[in-house]
Design a protein around this motif. Structure first.
Motif, PDB file in Angstrom:
ATOM      1  N   MET A 167     -25.641 -11.128  85.393  1.00 54.03           N
ATOM      2  CA  MET A 167     -25.069 -10.334  86.471  1.00 54.03           C
ATOM      3  C   MET A 167     -24.839  -8.921  85.965  1.00 54.03           C
ATOM      4  N   LEU A 168     -25.393  -7.903  86.609  1.00 52.65           N
ATOM      5  CA  LEU A 168     -25.346  -6.548  86.111  1.00 52.65           C
ATOM      6  C   LEU A 168     -24.297  -5.746  86.871  1.00 52.65           C
ATOM      7  N   PHE A 169     -23.218  -5.378  86.168  1.00 46.47           N
ATOM      8  CA  PHE A 169     -22.251  -4.468  86.757  1.00 46.47           C
ATOM      9  C   PHE A 169     -21.419  -3.854  85.648  1.00 46.47           C
ATOM     10  N   SER A 170     -20.733  -2.753  85.990  1.00 46.25           N
ATOM     11  CA  SER A 170     -19.916  -2.058  85.017  1.00 46.25           C
ATOM     12  C   SER A 170     -18.468  -2.487  85.148  1.00 46.25           C
ATOM     13  N   ILE A 171     -17.746  -2.364  84.062  1.00 42.50           N
ATOM     14  CA  ILE A 171     -16.357  -2.772  84.024  1.00 42.50           C
ATOM     15  C   ILE A 171     -15.530  -1.603  83.523  1.00 42.50           C
ATOM     16  N   THR A 172     -14.469  -1.265  84.251  1.00 42.86           N
ATOM     17  CA  THR A 172     -13.550  -0.255  83.755  1.00 42.86           C
ATOM     18  C   THR A 172     -12.634  -0.927  82.744  1.00 42.86           C
ATOM     19  N   PRO A 173     -12.670  -0.507  81.472  1.00 41.59           N
ATOM     20  CA  PRO A 173     -11.950  -1.236  80.447  1.00 41.59           C
ATOM     21  C   PRO A 173     -10.441  -1.132  80.601  1.00 41.59           C
ATOM     22  N   ALA A 174      -9.763  -2.286  80.629  1.00 40.53           N
ATOM     23  CA  ALA A 174      -8.308  -2.303  80.637  1.00 40.53           C
ATOM     24  C   ALA A 174      -7.789  -2.270  79.213  1.00 40.53           C
ATOM     25  N   TYR A 175      -8.658  -2.561  78.277  1.00 40.35           N
ATOM     26  CA  TYR A 175      -8.272  -2.561  76.878  1.00 40.35           C
ATOM     27  C   TYR A 175      -9.529  -2.520  76.026  1.00 40.35           C
ATOM     28  N   ALA A 176      -9.343  -2.276  74.751  1.00 43.96           N
ATOM     29  CA  ALA A 176     -10.469  -2.350  73.832  1.00 43.96           C
ATOM     30  C   ALA A 176     -10.499  -3.738  73.208  1.00 43.96           C
ATOM     31  N   ALA A 177     -11.664  -4.292  73.110  1.00 41.54           N
ATOM     32  CA  ALA A 177     -11.824  -5.602  72.491  1.00 41.54           C
ATOM     33  C   ALA A 177     -12.053  -5.426  70.993  1.00 41.54           C
ATOM     34  N   PRO A 178     -11.748  -6.442  70.201  1.00 44.28           N
ATOM     35  CA  PRO A 178     -12.059  -6.368  68.773  1.00 44.28           C
ATOM     36  C   PRO A 178     -13.564  -6.464  68.541  1.00 44.28           C
ATOM     37  N   SER A 179     -14.069  -5.600  67.686  1.00 43.26           N
ATOM     38  CA  SER A 179     -15.493  -5.589  67.350  1.00 43.26           C
ATOM     39  C   SER A 179     -15.717  -6.502  66.150  1.00 43.26           C
ATOM     40  N   LEU A 180     -15.766  -7.798  66.406  1.00 42.67           N
ATOM     41  CA  LEU A 180     -15.838  -8.800  65.341  1.00 42.67           C
ATOM     42  C   LEU A 180     -17.279  -8.985  64.877  1.00 42.67           C
ATOM     43  N   LEU A 181     -17.841  -7.958  64.266  1.00 45.28           N
ATOM     44  CA  LEU A 181     -19.256  -7.983  63.902  1.00 45.28           C
ATOM     45  C   LEU A 181     -19.585  -9.107  62.921  1.00 45.28           C
ATOM     46  N   GLY A 182     -18.627  -9.476  62.091  1.00 45.40           N
ATOM     47  CA  GLY A 182     -18.889 -10.494  61.079  1.00 45.40           C
ATOM     48  C   GLY A 182     -18.508 -11.903  61.478  1.00 45.40           C
ATOM     49  N   VAL A 183     -18.274 -12.147  62.766  1.00 42.12           N
ATOM     50  CA  VAL A 183     -17.724 -13.427  63.202  1.00 42.12           C
ATOM     51  C   VAL A 183     -18.669 -14.607  62.954  1.00 42.12           C
ATOM     52  N   CYS A 184     -19.952 -14.342  62.727  1.00 40.25           N
ATOM     53  CA  CYS A 184     -20.899 -15.436  62.469  1.00 40.25           C
ATOM     54  C   CYS A 184     -20.900 -15.903  61.011  1.00 40.25           C
ATOM     55  N   HIS A 185     -20.085 -15.282  60.167  1.00 39.45           N
ATOM     56  CA  HIS A 185     -19.995 -15.735  58.778  1.00 39.45           C
ATOM     57  C   HIS A 185     -19.393 -17.136  58.734  1.00 39.45           C
ATOM     58  N   LYS A 186     -19.902 -17.970  57.846  1.00 33.57           N
ATOM     59  CA  LYS A 186     -19.492 -19.372  57.799  1.00 33.57           C
ATOM     60  C   LYS A 186     -18.011 -19.547  57.480  1.00 33.57           C
ATOM     61  N   ASP A 187     -17.387 -18.548  56.839  1.00 33.76           N
ATOM     62  CA  ASP A 187     -15.988 -18.680  56.449  1.00 33.76           C
ATOM     63  C   ASP A 187     -15.035 -17.886  57.341  1.00 33.76           C
ATOM     64  N   PHE A 188     -15.559 -17.302  58.428  1.00 31.77           N
ATOM     65  CA  PHE A 188     -14.672 -16.542  59.308  1.00 31.77           C
ATOM     66  C   PHE A 188     -13.655 -17.514  59.918  1.00 31.77           C
ATOM     67  N   PRO A 189     -12.367 -17.166  59.901  1.00 36.08           N
ATOM     68  CA  PRO A 189     -11.318 -18.113  60.344  1.00 36.08           C
ATOM     69  C   PRO A 189     -11.265 -18.260  61.866  1.00 36.08           C
ATOM     70  N   CYS A 190     -11.913 -19.279  62.369  1.00 33.69           N
ATOM     71  CA  CYS A 190     -12.079 -19.449  63.822  1.00 33.69           C
ATOM     72  C   CYS A 190     -10.754 -19.629  64.553  1.00 33.69           C
ATOM     73  N   LYS A 191      -9.801 -20.324  63.943  1.00 34.87           N
ATOM     74  CA  LYS A 191      -8.524 -20.539  64.621  1.00 34.87           C
ATOM     75  C   LYS A 191      -7.870 -19.205  64.956  1.00 34.87           C
ATOM     76  N   TYR A 192      -7.895 -18.274  64.015  1.00 35.99           N
ATOM     77  CA  TYR A 192      -7.237 -16.991  64.238  1.00 35.99           C
ATOM     78  C   TYR A 192      -8.028 -16.129  65.215  1.00 35.99           C
ATOM     79  N   VAL A 193      -9.337 -16.313  65.251  1.00 39.47           N
ATOM     80  CA  VAL A 193     -10.147 -15.616  66.262  1.00 39.47           C
ATOM     81  C   VAL A 193      -9.722 -16.073  67.651  1.00 39.47           C
ATOM     82  N   ASN A 194      -9.600 -17.377  67.825  1.00 42.29           N
ATOM     83  CA  ASN A 194      -9.165 -17.910  69.121  1.00 42.29           C
ATOM     84  C   ASN A 194      -7.771 -17.416  69.492  1.00 42.29           C
ATOM     85  N   ASP A 195      -6.904 -17.315  68.498  1.00 43.91           N
ATOM     86  CA  ASP A 195      -5.539 -16.856  68.755  1.00 43.91           C
ATOM     87  C   ASP A 195      -5.509 -15.427  69.286  1.00 43.91           C
TER      88      ASP A 195
END
Length: 262
Positions: A1-29
């Motif tokens: 679905m193509l549309f623009s979103i006016t940002p209400a906040y900035a999201a975290p740029s978790l570029l390394g989230v695919c690393h095998k040891d990235f702490p998933c519980k804290y990401v979800n939190d």
């Protein structure tokens, strides 16, 4: 679905989230109590399985994602791992290879793209896809890769994220840093600049016209000092690291959210 979103906040740029040891519980939190899930990551460089994304992408809340499929800084800095699509290439040779469907680059790119397509298949989300992070490739090569992405995931918004070059017309333009020049449609990401050192209030105001804004700190790439191969980095961060970032996000980006209320 193509549309623009006016940002209400900035999201975290978790570029390394695919690393095998990235702490998933804290990401979800980080997303607990928010009205929507918005995140950005880099495919392949840190790993291919991305376990941390499973629960977030299956979440019933609205989701907005921005994904880079391959990355160019390693080529620029001559330190790509053999698993990288741009390993062994120069800007000129990679730009030629990107236009050749039988090249090693294109075959690796196709595998990464297919993995991403399967990852989001059947998910209800708004996606922005950048073929190449901070891309050094010439314009014709970037356009070819964008067309390949469009054919594979036609529901996603195409993003051009060039390094030191103008964005392609007709695409969402992404730039990184504190003060890049951007016109809508656009994405801004602090990637490379520690958000803890930035005047966030001014930064948010400067880019309120952009579709998406991403907050970045070095730990999001598992950076702890001198360069280490991304797949060999220590990504085992504690809850305190995430709590500090959550406090910053609450203070500047979504203070009225349930996660931030006392």
């Amino acid at each position: 679905m193509l549309f623009s979103i006016t940002p209400a906040y900035a999201a975290p740029s978790l570029l390394g989230v695919c690393h095998k040891d990235f702490p998933c519980k804290y990401v979800n939190d980080l997303y607990h109590g928010l009205e929507r899930v918005e995140l950005g990551w880099l495919e392949n460089t840190f790993g291919t399985k991305c376990q941390c994304l499973d629960s977030l992408l299956n979440d019933a809340r609205p989701k907005v994602i921005r994904v880079h499929l391959i990355q160019s800084p390693c080529m620029r800095n001559k330190r790509c791992g053999r698993y990288e699509a741009l390993w062994g290439y120069t800007v000129a040779s990679a730009s030629r290879a990107a236009q050749n469907p039988r090249s090693r680059l294109r075959k690796r790119f196709a595998r990464i793209l297919e993995g991403f397509r399967r990852r989001i298949e059947g998910k209800e989300l708004t996606c922005y896809v950048s073929p190449c992070l901070e891309c050094d490739l010439y314009e014709p090569a970037r356009r070819v890769l964008a067309n390949v992405v469009s054919a594979a995931v036609p529901s996603c918004n195409l993003v051009d994220n060039p390094y030191g070059r103008r964005c392609l017309s007709g695409y969402t333009c992404e730039k990184h840093g504190v003060n890049p020049k951007l016109s809508a449609p656009c994405i801004v990401d602090l990637d490379g600049i520690d958000g803890a050192t930035v005047d966030i209030v001014k930064w948010v105001a400067r880019y309120k016209h952009c579709d998406l804004s991403y907050y970045w700190e070095p730990w999001m790439n598992c950076i702890r000092g001198s360069f280490i191969d991304p797949r060999l980095r220590n990504c085992k961060y504690t809850a305190s690291t995430f709590n500090i970032t959550k406090d910053i996000l609450c203070r500047y980006f979504y203070p009225s959210s349930a996660i931030c209320l006392p």
